[in-house]
Design a protein around this motif. Structure first.
Motif, PDB file in Angstrom:
ATOM      1  N   LEU A   1       0.833  -1.217   0.000  1.00  0.00           N
ATOM      2  CA  LEU A   1       0.000   0.000   0.000  1.00  0.00           C
ATOM      3  C   LEU A   1       0.861   1.258   0.000  1.00  0.00           C
ATOM      4  N   GLY A   2       1.889   1.301   0.806  1.00  0.00           N
ATOM      5  CA  GLY A   2       2.738   2.493   0.887  1.00  0.00           C
ATOM      6  C   GLY A   2       3.727   2.575  -0.270  1.00  0.00           C
ATOM      7  N   GLU A   3       4.309   1.434  -0.617  1.00  0.00           N
ATOM      8  CA  GLU A   3       5.351   1.391  -1.653  1.00  0.00           C
ATOM      9  C   GLU A   3       4.714   0.833  -2.923  1.00  0.00           C
ATOM     10  N   ASN A   4       3.988   1.715  -3.611  1.00  0.00           N
ATOM     11  CA  ASN A   4       3.090   1.234  -4.661  1.00  0.00           C
ATOM     12  C   ASN A   4       3.476   1.673  -6.080  1.00  0.00           C
ATOM     13  N   ALA A   5       4.763   1.763  -6.319  1.00  0.00           N
ATOM     14  CA  ALA A   5       5.354   1.812  -7.684  1.00  0.00           C
ATOM     15  C   ALA A   5       5.153   3.093  -8.492  1.00  0.00           C
ATOM     16  N   ILE A   6       3.959   3.683  -8.400  1.00  0.00           N
ATOM     17  CA  ILE A   6       3.693   4.807  -9.326  1.00  0.00           C
ATOM     18  C   ILE A   6       2.751   5.826  -8.691  1.00  0.00           C
ATOM     19  N   HIS A   7       2.972   7.081  -9.052  1.00  0.00           N
ATOM     20  CA  HIS A   7       2.059   8.171  -8.679  1.00  0.00           C
ATOM     21  C   HIS A   7       1.425   8.723  -9.944  1.00  0.00           C
ATOM     22  N   GLY A   8       0.180   9.182  -9.847  1.00  0.00           N
ATOM     23  CA  GLY A   8      -0.464   9.914 -10.945  1.00  0.00           C
ATOM     24  C   GLY A   8      -1.398  10.964 -10.378  1.00  0.00           C
TER      25      GLY A   8
END
Ligand code: IDP
Ligand code: MG
Length: 177
Positions: A149-156
């Motif tokens: 949940l915290g370390e979730n690969a991508i932001h948009g």
């Protein structure tokens, strides 16, 4: 005696060609001429987060974005400071996960990106999948690549207003031609 104000015709033509090749939103004359009928592609802001970069997944994520039709307007690999992460995520400053989130975002290199396509903001959110990869749909970037949940690969960016803020937070106008 005054110097003539007109450019030499060749230089005039070269100048006009340069103006015509600017992105539509930067060319006021063309925008007024074509803006009402021709849709300007939307821009959004994205980050390949430090977990994905550390896991060697940046190339795979860029390939997903490419396959989905996003044009990379600008991209920069950078290690951001905790202070920069706090400013970027200021909307979450009262959340219990704020400190962990800003520690994580400043823990290693990431990729900052401006992406462009029609409906870029909503389409990227769909391609990313739910915040928690456990709830993300099959085939989404978070389902395939996120750790947690915290370390979730991508932001948009989640809306036009946040996209405008986030693009301007990380990129100067001259980097967005
Ligand atoms: P989003 O990235 O899907 O827009 P937001 O709710 O805006 O999700 O949260 C921003 C980021 O904060 C998330 O992508 C994730 O890294 C982190 N985050 C959100 N909720 C939690 C949580 O409950 N625990 C830990 N980290 C969280
Ligand atoms: Mg968000």
């Amino acid at each position: 005696m005054d110097r003539p104000r007109t450019l030499d015709p060749r230089r005039e033509r070269a100048f006009q060609n340069r103006v015509e090749s600017l992105p539509l939103q930067w060319n006021t004359e063309r925008f007024l001429r074509e803006g009402a009928t021709r849709k300007v592609p939307e821009r959004t802001f994205s980050i390949i987060k430090p977990d994905a970069v550390a896991d060697g997944l940046a190339g795979a994520i860029l390939a997903e974005l490419d396959k989905a039709g996003f044009r990379i307007v600008s991209i920069r690999r950078e290690s951001i400071t905790k202070h920069e992460a706090e400013g970027f995520y200021a909307v979450h400053s009262s959340k219990p996960f704020f400190s962990g989130l800003t520690d994580f975002m400043s823990s290693g290199p990431l990729f900052l990106m401006v992406l462009e396509k029609d409906n870029a903001i909503a389409d990227l959110r769909k391609l990313m999948g739910a915040t928690n990869p456990a709830n993300a749909e099959e085939g989404t970037i978070r389902k395939k690549f996120a750790r947690s949940l915290g370390e979730n690969a991508i932001h948009g960016s989640d809306a036009p207003e946040t996209a405008a803020f986030e693009i301007a937070y990380w990129f100067a106008g001259y980097e967005l031609i």
